[in-house]
Design a protein around this motif. Structure first.
Motif: not given
Length: 118
Positions: A12-17
């Protein structure tokens, strides 16, 4: 010579990878490493790069402050930490290698898909 990228996914937007790229078949410590990305319908673009000894890192303006490139020469690996993901970050991400001191980006991995939902 092989570069194997992994770590992509749907987020989701705002997340991290955190993307990883495992290198084999060449002297990793003699190469600068980079991450590129290609969004649907667009040309491949450079996102970030790091010198052979981690002495310098460079980022495209569009990712500066959100992407962090790093490498572990003992593991022959390069990483891309992506924070505050945006839908515009949706792309296939590729790692690439260029011989230090005048080389070109001539060694490429197969890419890993990053999809960011709004």
């Amino acid at each position: 010579v092989q570069l194997q990228a992994s770590g992509g996914g749907l987020v989701q937007a705002g997340g991290s990878l955190r993307l990883s790229c495992a290198a084999s078949g060449f002297r990793f410590t003699s190469y600068n490493m980079g991450w590129f990305r290609q969004a649907p319908g667009k040309e491949r673009e450079w996102a970030a790069s790091i010198t052979y000894n981690s002495g310098s890192t460079h980022y495209a303006d569009s990712v500066k402050g959100r992407f962090t490139i790093s490498r572990d020469n003992a593991k022959n690996a390069v990483y891309l930490q992506i924070d505050s993901l945006k839908p515009d970050d949706t792309a296939v991400y590729y790692c690439a290698a260029a011989r230090a001191f005048g080389g070109s980006w001539d060694t490429w991995g197969q890419g890993t898909q990053v999809t960011v939902s709004s």
